[in-house]
Design a protein around this motif. Structure first.
Motif, PDB file in Angstrom:
ATOM      1  N   MET A  59      28.289  38.740  39.711  1.00  0.00           N
ATOM      2  CA  MET A  59      28.190  39.984  40.475  1.00  0.00           C
ATOM      3  C   MET A  59      27.842  39.719  41.935  1.00  0.00           C
ATOM      4  SD  MET A  59      26.058  42.412  37.862  1.00  0.00           S
ATOM      5  CE  MET A  59      26.707  42.870  36.253  1.00  0.00           C
ATOM      6  N   ARG A  60      26.920  38.830  42.146  1.00  0.00           N
ATOM      7  CA  ARG A  60      26.473  38.564  43.514  1.00  0.00           C
ATOM      8  C   ARG A  60      27.536  37.802  44.302  1.00  0.00           C
ATOM      9  NH1 ARG A  60      21.210  39.802  44.362  1.00  0.00           N
ATOM     10  NH2 ARG A  60      21.033  38.304  46.068  1.00  0.00           N
ATOM     11  N   GLN A  61      28.315  37.004  43.618  1.00  0.00           N
ATOM     12  CA  GLN A  61      29.404  36.299  44.292  1.00  0.00           C
ATOM     13  C   GLN A  61      30.516  37.258  44.704  1.00  0.00           C
ATOM     14  OE1 GLN A  61      30.583  33.309  41.488  1.00  0.00           O
ATOM     15  NE2 GLN A  61      28.699  32.121  41.708  1.00  0.00           N
ATOM     16  N   LEU A  62      30.832  38.211  43.821  1.00  0.00           N
ATOM     17  CA  LEU A  62      31.940  39.130  44.064  1.00  0.00           C
ATOM     18  C   LEU A  62      31.506  40.424  44.741  1.00  0.00           C
ATOM     19  CD1 LEU A  62      33.958  38.705  40.733  1.00  0.00           C
ATOM     20  CD2 LEU A  62      34.298  37.558  42.927  1.00  0.00           C
ATOM     21  N   GLY A  63      30.202  40.696  44.771  1.00  0.00           N
ATOM     22  CA  GLY A  63      29.692  41.880  45.457  1.00  0.00           C
ATOM     23  C   GLY A  63      29.863  43.184  44.715  1.00  0.00           C
ATOM     24  N   CYS A  64      30.064  43.120  43.393  1.00  0.00           N
ATOM     25  CA  CYS A  64      30.256  44.348  42.624  1.00  0.00           C
ATOM     26  C   CYS A  64      29.975  44.055  41.159  1.00  0.00           C
ATOM     27  CB  CYS A  64      31.682  44.888  42.791  1.00  0.00           C
ATOM     28  SG  CYS A  64      32.961  43.683  42.360  1.00  0.00           S
ATOM     29  N   SER A  65      29.984  45.101  40.354  1.00  0.00           N
ATOM     30  CA  SER A  65      29.754  44.962  38.920  1.00  0.00           C
ATOM     31  C   SER A  65      30.656  45.940  38.179  1.00  0.00           C
ATOM     32  CB  SER A  65      28.272  45.213  38.583  1.00  0.00           C
ATOM     33  OG  SER A  65      27.817  46.440  39.129  1.00  0.00           O
ATOM     34  N   GLY A  66      30.608  45.893  36.872  1.00  0.00           N
ATOM     35  CA  GLY A  66      31.382  46.828  36.064  1.00  0.00           C
ATOM     36  C   GLY A  66      32.876  46.561  36.103  1.00  0.00           C
ATOM     37  N   VAL A  67      33.645  47.629  36.044  1.00  0.00           N
ATOM     38  CA  VAL A  67      35.105  47.523  35.992  1.00  0.00           C
ATOM     39  C   VAL A  67      35.659  46.802  37.222  1.00  0.00           C
ATOM     40  CG1 VAL A  67      37.252  48.849  35.987  1.00  0.00           C
ATOM     41  CG2 VAL A  67      35.355  49.579  34.544  1.00  0.00           C
ATOM     42  N   GLU A  68      35.126  47.111  38.389  1.00  0.00           N
ATOM     43  CA  GLU A  68      35.633  46.473  39.611  1.00  0.00           C
ATOM     44  C   GLU A  68      35.423  44.963  39.562  1.00  0.00           C
ATOM     45  OE1 GLU A  68      35.208  46.686  44.499  1.00  0.00           O
ATOM     46  OE2 GLU A  68      33.964  47.968  43.226  1.00  0.00           O
ATOM     47  N   MET A  69      34.281  44.518  39.072  1.00  0.00           N
ATOM     48  CA  MET A  69      34.045  43.084  38.975  1.00  0.00           C
ATOM     49  C   MET A  69      35.030  42.428  38.025  1.00  0.00           C
ATOM     50  SD  MET A  69      30.731  40.915  37.660  1.00  0.00           S
ATOM     51  CE  MET A  69      31.426  40.498  36.060  1.00  0.00           C
ATOM     52  N   ASN A  70      35.276  43.078  36.887  1.00  0.00           N
ATOM     53  CA  ASN A  70      36.244  42.522  35.931  1.00  0.00           C
ATOM     54  C   ASN A  70      37.630  42.403  36.550  1.00  0.00           C
ATOM     55  OD1 ASN A  70      34.288  42.353  33.963  1.00  0.00           O
ATOM     56  ND2 ASN A  70      34.825  44.296  32.989  1.00  0.00           N
ATOM     57  N   GLN A  71      38.009  43.403  37.334  1.00  0.00           N
ATOM     58  CA  GLN A  71      39.328  43.368  37.974  1.00  0.00           C
ATOM     59  C   GLN A  71      39.409  42.253  39.010  1.00  0.00           C
ATOM     60  OE1 GLN A  71      39.482  47.437  39.378  1.00  0.00           O
ATOM     61  NE2 GLN A  71      40.554  48.139  37.542  1.00  0.00           N
ATOM     62  N   ARG A  72      38.360  42.094  39.798  1.00  0.00           N
ATOM     63  CA  ARG A  72      38.357  41.030  40.805  1.00  0.00           C
ATOM     64  C   ARG A  72      38.355  39.654  40.159  1.00  0.00           C
ATOM     65  NH1 ARG A  72      34.329  42.734  45.838  1.00  0.00           N
ATOM     66  NH2 ARG A  72      35.217  44.808  46.202  1.00  0.00           N
TER      67      ARG A  72
END
Length: 252
Positions: free
Chosen positions: A226-239
């Motif tokens: 999460m901290r690497q990608l800057g998001c969590s949840g569905v958006e993190m999975n998509q990224r």
């Protein structure tokens, strides 16, 4: 296998309520009494308050500092009837949560819908997770003991502390086979209107479900991503899926 052996084999691998054999007009006495007992346990889990003093003592024993807050729900009946109040952090409690410097990760242990789950498993989970995070170079807040707490209460707590990531651990809504499961909700950059789709959740954390140590390991790994990608949840999975996608095979 005989029919009896098959029943025993299936029953040994699940706590789900199962029905075997011929369907009849009424349940037998043992089944009826077991159902009534499980229903009573579920009601007790939802309506009971956590013992803050007991949890404080347990947190002290594992050297985890802690601080207590309560949502806008003033008592258990109101908490059950008014979920919206359980998501709100009263203004007079915000100032006491300020941290300098702000922690990377806010740790919140709330009652949720099962005081039993928190009593049995909450401190053990925090004791497993906190050192994993510090060993990875992240700073963590004191454990915030939150009464009459719904999931979104953790968002306000994290913002008050200045934490970019929040781990909200609380008792899950009990079913008729288990009343002691924890839910672990992890959110990156929580806001006033964070949707549930922006969270990650680990469910059924308990002895006969997802083991505490494994749940803590998965939580720590999710926080790093999460901290690497800057998001969590569905958006993190998509990224994350986009980063893992193979190169476009189409010709130039």
């Amino acid at each position: 296998m005989t029919d009896l052996t098959t029943r025993k084999t299936i029953a040994a691998i699940t706590q789900a309520r199962l029905t075997f054999g011929q369907r009849v007009a009424a349940q037998d006495t043992a089944t009826t009494l077991n159902f009534a007992l499980d229903h009573a346990r579920a009601r007790e889990a939802v309506t009971s308050d956590i013992d803050v003093a007991e949890l404080s003592t347990a947190l002290d024993a594992v050297n985890l500092p802690h601080y207590r807050v309560q949502s806008a729900a003033t008592h258990r009946d109101e908490f059950v009837r008014r979920p919206d109040l359980g998501r709100q952090l009263p203004a007079d409690q915000i100032a006491g949560l300020a941290q300098d410097p702000a922690p990377d990760v806010g740790l919140v242990l709330g009652d949720g819908l099962s005081a039993v789950a928190v009593t049995l498993n909450g401190v053990a989970f925090m004791a497993a997770l906190a050192p994993m995070l510090t060993q990875s170079g992240l700073t963590v807040s004191p454990v915030i003991l939150a009464q009459q707490a719904r999931v979104a209460l953790g968002d306000g707590i994290a913002r008050a502390m200045g934490a970019q990531t929040v781990v909200m651990v609380l008792g899950e809504r009990p079913g008729l086979s288990a009343a002691d499961g924890l839910g672990v909700y992890i959110t990156q950059n929580p806001s006033e209107q964070t949707p549930d789709s922006a969270r990650h959740c680990l469910s059924n954390v308990r002895e006969q479900g997802l083991p505490i140590t494994e749940a803590a390991r998965q939580t720590a790994a999710l926080i790093q991503t999460m901290r690497q990608l800057g998001c969590s949840g569905v958006e993190m999975n998509q990224r994350r899926a986009a980063l893992k996608a193979p190169d476009d095979p189409s010709p130039a």
